[in-house]
Design a protein around this motif. Structure first.
Motif, PDB file in Angstrom:
ATOM      1  N   LYS A   1       0.834  -1.203   0.000  1.00 38.98           N
ATOM      2  CA  LYS A   1       0.000   0.000   0.000  1.00 38.98           C
ATOM      3  C   LYS A   1       0.865   1.247   0.000  1.00 38.98           C
ATOM      4  O   LYS A   1       0.545   2.243  -0.687  1.00 38.98           O
ATOM      5  CB  LYS A   1      -0.911  -0.018   1.235  1.00 38.98           C
TER       6      LYS A   1
ATOM      7  N   GLU B   1      -2.323   1.293  -3.571  1.00 38.30           N
ATOM      8  CA  GLU B   1      -3.546   0.531  -3.798  1.00 38.30           C
ATOM      9  C   GLU B   1      -3.351  -0.881  -3.263  1.00 38.30           C
ATOM     10  O   GLU B   1      -2.223  -1.280  -2.936  1.00 38.30           O
ATOM     11  CB  GLU B   1      -3.943   0.508  -5.273  1.00 38.30           C
TER      12      GLU B   1
ATOM     13  N   ARG C   1      -6.122  -5.677  -6.163  1.00 41.98           N
ATOM     14  CA  ARG C   1      -6.582  -4.843  -7.280  1.00 41.98           C
ATOM     15  C   ARG C   1      -5.453  -4.630  -8.295  1.00 41.98           C
ATOM     16  O   ARG C   1      -5.680  -4.683  -9.506  1.00 41.98           O
ATOM     17  CB  ARG C   1      -7.084  -3.502  -6.760  1.00 41.98           C
ATOM     18  N   TYR C   2      -4.246  -4.370  -7.797  1.00 41.31           N
ATOM     19  CA  TYR C   2      -3.113  -4.097  -8.686  1.00 41.31           C
ATOM     20  C   TYR C   2      -2.798  -5.307  -9.562  1.00 41.31           C
ATOM     21  O   TYR C   2      -2.669  -5.192 -10.789  1.00 41.31           O
ATOM     22  CB  TYR C   2      -1.882  -3.725  -7.857  1.00 41.31           C
TER      23      TYR C   2
END
Length: 283
Positions: free
Chosen positions: A216, A221, A225-226
């Protein structure tokens, strides 16, 4: 699942190991102050370090310097049971068997290769050496400390003498010098590998919670998700630039299941992978 495990010890440390396992199976290895030689007697695997990976086929071997590794044994059509022999190198054990005077290639760490893993190709010498170990695994009553010292020296000499490029000698020289890499190098090297966050954290040598916090901080992020976005964007490019089957693209982008890949692709692009390829090619 491990089906059989045999070990020969020297100075109260397991030096030689023989393992039979049922694939698929992932075997993590944390080597803070040791190095390891692994020979695939039967089966195939992919060995992951923090920033690299290497395919290991039957009758091939790898040497790994200190660090964290993950060995993913693969289930194939012809091979479900895999067999491997591992030899562990400990600094204190090596000093003892060399009478406190290590060979020059262990002490000369100038201009060493940055790689933390190196492949050892199949050879008659290597196969003969492995066969000799198999004999002692089957006849442990014949094993003595002096014999184990000789077998440990023998494999080191074999690796050096059969190394025509010099890369193995350089790796042996740096066995106990940890490789340096950044957090971003770890992530970018494994974006498209089918590794869990827990496995990536292990390769980085931290807990899962620490790994997520660091991710993070660096990427701003969540890792989930990445990785998902990177994998799907790569898949979209491959759909248009190659003729690979959708299942192959899913695997090459780090998805283990085609159904999961198709659902994720639809969520991001609004259509199935096959429709995306067809529609974009018509434009």
């Amino acid at each position: 699942m491990i089906k059989e495990h045999l070990q020969l010890s020297l100075y109260d440390k397991g030096i030689f190991e023989r393992v039979v396992l049922k694939a698929p199976m992932k075997a993590p290895g944390v080597m803070k102050n040791e190095a390891c030689f692994i020979y695939a007697v039967a089966g195939e695997s992919v060995v992951f370090s923090a920033v690299s990976e290497m395919k290991l086929n039957t009758e091939e071997a790898v040497v790994m310097k200190c660090g964290n590794f993950l060995n993913a044994w693969l289930k194939t059509v012809d091979q479900e049971l895999c067999e491997a022999i591992a030899i562990h190198f400990y600094p204190d054990v090596l000093k003892k068997i060399y009478d406190k005077e290590l060979p020059e290639f262990f002490k000369s760490i100038k201009n060493v290769e940055p790689s933390s893993i190196a492949k050892v190709k199949s050879s008659t010498l290597l196969k003969n050496y492995i066969n000799s170990l198999q004999f002692y695994f089957k006849n442990p009553d014949l094993v003595t400390d002096e014999l184990l010292k000789l077998k440990l020296k023998e494999v080191i000499l074999l690796l050096v003498k059969t190394d025509t490029s010099g890369s193995m000698k350089q790796l042996l020289a740096s066995l106990f010098t940890p490789s340096e890499y950044s957090f971003k190098e770890l992530i970018e090297a494994n974006v498209f590998n089918n590794l869990s966050l827990e496995e990536l954290a292990m390769l980085h040598g931290v807990s899962l919670s620490s790994f997520k916090r660091e991710f993070k901080r660096v990427y701003n992020e969540s890792p989930g998700r990445y990785f998902k976005t990177r994998k799907l964007n790569r898949a979209a490019k491959l759909l248009l630039s190659t003729n690979e089957r959708i299942s192959e693209i899913a695997f090459n982008c780090g998805f283990s299941e085609v159904a999961h890949f198709s659902n994720s692709f639809h969520d991001q692009f609004g259509c199935s992978p096959s429709s995306y390829r067809l529609n974009q090619n018509r434009k």
